[in-house]
Design a protein around this motif. Sequence first.
Motif, mmCIF file in Angstrom:
data_model
loop_
_atom_site.group_PDB
_atom_site.id
_atom_site.type_symbol
_atom_site.label_atom_id
_atom_site.label_comp_id
_atom_site.label_asym_id
_atom_site.label_seq_id
_atom_site.Cartn_x
_atom_site.Cartn_y
_atom_site.Cartn_z
ATOM 1 N N PHE A 15 0.829 -1.197 0.000
ATOM 2 C CA PHE A 15 0.000 0.000 0.000
ATOM 3 C C PHE A 15 0.865 1.248 0.000
ATOM 4 O O PHE A 15 0.565 2.224 -0.686
ATOM 5 C CB PHE A 15 -0.954 0.015 1.196
ATOM 6 N N LYS A 79 -4.679 0.415 -5.760
ATOM 7 C CA LYS A 79 -3.941 0.422 -4.489
ATOM 8 C C LYS A 79 -4.180 -0.882 -3.730
ATOM 9 O O LYS A 79 -3.260 -1.451 -3.156
ATOM 10 C CB LYS A 79 -4.361 1.614 -3.631
ATOM 11 N N THR A 80 -5.412 -1.352 -3.751
ATOM 12 C CA THR A 80 -5.733 -2.615 -3.088
ATOM 13 C C THR A 80 -4.989 -3.769 -3.743
ATOM 14 O O THR A 80 -4.464 -4.650 -3.060
ATOM 15 C CB THR A 80 -7.254 -2.866 -3.133
#
Length: 93
Positions: A15, A79-80
């Motif tokens: 992340f 992002k995940t």
Amino acid sequence: MVGILMSTLGASIGFGVAAVGVPVALGAAGFTAAGIAAGSIAAKMMSAAAIANGGGVAAGSAVAVMQSLGAAGLSAAAKTGVAAAGAALFALI
């Protein structure tokens, strides 16, 4: 327990890369919120892509995608995905 800790650490690192590292790298290459910076690596890439495509940069090409990311940043889904990849990588270690 160690596996969970490593997965959490990997997700955090993933992340962090997605949230901070990718925008910094794109900006350094010349893909900015204001457009492609003159004289940058991005400008050279855009020129090469335009020459190869008869004068325009194709939608969905690497240059177009990186400019979009440079202007808007990574989506929450991206992002995940990077965080999940980091978790998976550290889980293997």
